[in-house]
Design an enzyme around this catalytic site. Structure first.
Site, PDB file in Angstrom:
ATOM      1  N   SER A  45       0.830  -1.199   0.000  1.00 28.58           N
ATOM      2  CA  SER A  45       0.000   0.000   0.000  1.00 28.58           C
ATOM      3  C   SER A  45       0.870   1.257   0.000  1.00 28.58           C
ATOM      4  O   SER A  45       0.511   2.264  -0.621  1.00 28.58           O
ATOM      5  CB  SER A  45      -0.962   0.003   1.185  1.00 28.58           C
ATOM      6  OG  SER A  45      -0.281  -0.167   2.398  1.00 28.58           O
ATOM      7  N   GLU A  46       2.014   1.226   0.686  1.00 29.13           N
ATOM      8  CA  GLU A  46       2.972   2.328   0.608  1.00 29.13           C
ATOM      9  C   GLU A  46       4.410   1.822   0.672  1.00 29.13           C
ATOM     10  O   GLU A  46       4.693   0.776   1.266  1.00 29.13           O
ATOM     11  CB  GLU A  46       2.766   3.356   1.726  1.00 29.13           C
ATOM     12  CG  GLU A  46       1.609   4.318   1.520  1.00 29.13           C
ATOM     13  CD  GLU A  46       0.384   3.928   2.297  1.00 29.13           C
ATOM     14  OE1 GLU A  46      -0.645   4.614   2.159  1.00 29.13           O
ATOM     15  OE2 GLU A  46       0.438   2.932   3.035  1.00 29.13           O
ATOM     16  N   THR A  47       5.295   2.615   0.070  1.00 35.12           N
ATOM     17  CA  THR A  47       6.742   2.430   0.123  1.00 35.12           C
ATOM     18  C   THR A  47       7.353   3.790   0.429  1.00 35.12           C
ATOM     19  O   THR A  47       6.882   4.808  -0.090  1.00 35.12           O
ATOM     20  CB  THR A  47       7.278   1.906  -1.228  1.00 35.12           C
ATOM     21  OG1 THR A  47       6.726   0.610  -1.480  1.00 35.12           O
ATOM     22  CG2 THR A  47       8.793   1.814  -1.233  1.00 35.12           C
ATOM     23  N   HIS A  76       0.961   4.493   8.737  1.00 31.80           N
ATOM     24  CA  HIS A  76       1.867   3.366   8.983  1.00 31.80           C
ATOM     25  C   HIS A  76       3.235   3.581   8.338  1.00 31.80           C
ATOM     26  O   HIS A  76       4.255   3.157   8.904  1.00 31.80           O
ATOM     27  CB  HIS A  76       1.210   2.030   8.588  1.00 31.80           C
ATOM     28  CG  HIS A  76       1.469   1.536   7.222  1.00 31.80           C
ATOM     29  ND1 HIS A  76       0.716   1.893   6.128  1.00 31.80           N
ATOM     30  CD2 HIS A  76       2.416   0.670   6.757  1.00 31.80           C
ATOM     31  CE1 HIS A  76       1.180   1.278   5.045  1.00 31.80           C
ATOM     32  NE2 HIS A  76       2.206   0.536   5.400  1.00 31.80           N
TER      33      HIS A  76
END
Length: 294
Positions: A45-47, A76
């Protein structure tokens, strides 16, 4: 470039929300397009990308990408990146790490247990409250009946850096049942600042938790997110603003991700002080893997 994979808002490995964190000399040379390509390759979902191991204005420059675009803030990734900074770059116990994000400086504080980082807390911006939406509209988007939405509280856009549509439900049965109608969803977000939806209810999978939550973020290429710190920060402000628990302060446990087999635990603290709502979101971070991109 070195990379680290951590699970955020996780009580153990292979739970919570996955995050890839990149650091090293090669990161500073990456263009925005290259960072986006790497985020798509990882497909979490994110990097995040730590642009330099050196501090600027007492904080570390960090950029956050989904597989579709860059974000000015996300929960997060903030906790997970702070954990990697403390563990791998700073290399010693510190009380606080500051991330320089597009929304400004976000501090993360550390609690330790037996010399190891235990609970991390981030202070989010004071919430802004936006458009109020109808139960009929959101019921159509979520494939629910209007009477499954709790009419005692508003459906509203709330932001502590990134806006979310907050939808109160009555039961966990409605929470489990919810499923995004893509056509109606994209029709709705053409009229709203917020593009993602958080639904919540007072019934929970675990008796020790206070609320159960789901977050849908199709506009970011994330059909459902297992643990969303930014959205839960908005929820914390919402709960205090509308006295959901009958008081001006909360200290609660929120579960998320059960429906997609990534059980997560988020800790929310919020209170109204001098007319402003303060928001803290906390949780644990677990290191899963380390490696190198070539």
């Amino acid at each position: 470039m070195n990379f680290y994979i951590v699970d955020v808002f996780a009580e153990s490995k292979y739970a919570g929300n996955q995050l890839a964190v990149f650091c090293g000399t090669g990161v500073a040379e990456l263009s925005e397009a290259q960072m986006l390509l790497i985020a798509r390759e990882i497909n979490y979902s994110e990097t995040t990308f730590i642009r330099s191991p050196d501090r600027r204005n007492n904080g570390y420059d960090v950029r956050i990408f989904t597989p579709k675009k860059e974000l000015p803030f996300a929960g997060h990734p903030t906790l997970g990146t702070a954990f990697v900074l403390q563990q791998e770059i700073i290399g010693e116990k510190v009380d606080r790490v500051i991330l320089n994000l597009a929304v400004g400086q976000i501090p993360v504080t550390f609690n330790y247990r037996n010399q190891s980082a235990d609970i991390l807390w981030m202070r989010q911006n004071s919430p802004n409250f936006g458009q109020v939406l109808s139960a009929k509209t959101l019921a159509t988007v979520l494939n629910l009946e209007p009477d499954e939405i709790d009419e005692k509280f508003p459906i509203q856009e709330v932001s502590t850096g990134v806006p979310f549509i907050i939808v109160p439900l009555k039961t966990i049965a409605a929470l489990k049942k919810a499923k995004v109608n893509s056509d109606k969803y994209f029709e709705l977000i053409n009229t709203t600042e917020a593009k993602e939806i958080l639904i919540f209810c007072p019934e929970t999978y675990s008796d020790i938790n206070d609320l159960s939550v789901r977050v849908f973020a199709d506009s970011l290429g994330i059909p459902e997110d297992p643990a969303t710190g930014s959205a839960n920060g908005c929820l914390a402000g919402y709960l205090v603003n509308y006295g959901y628990f009958g008081q001006d302060a909360i200290d609660i446990k929120v579960e998320q991700g059960y429906e997609i087999d990534r059980p997560s635990l988020l800790l929310l603290q919020s209170q109204r002080t001098n007319g402003e709502i303060e928001v803290l979101v906390g949780g644990k971070v677990v290191m899963v893997a380390k490696g190198e991109f070539v």
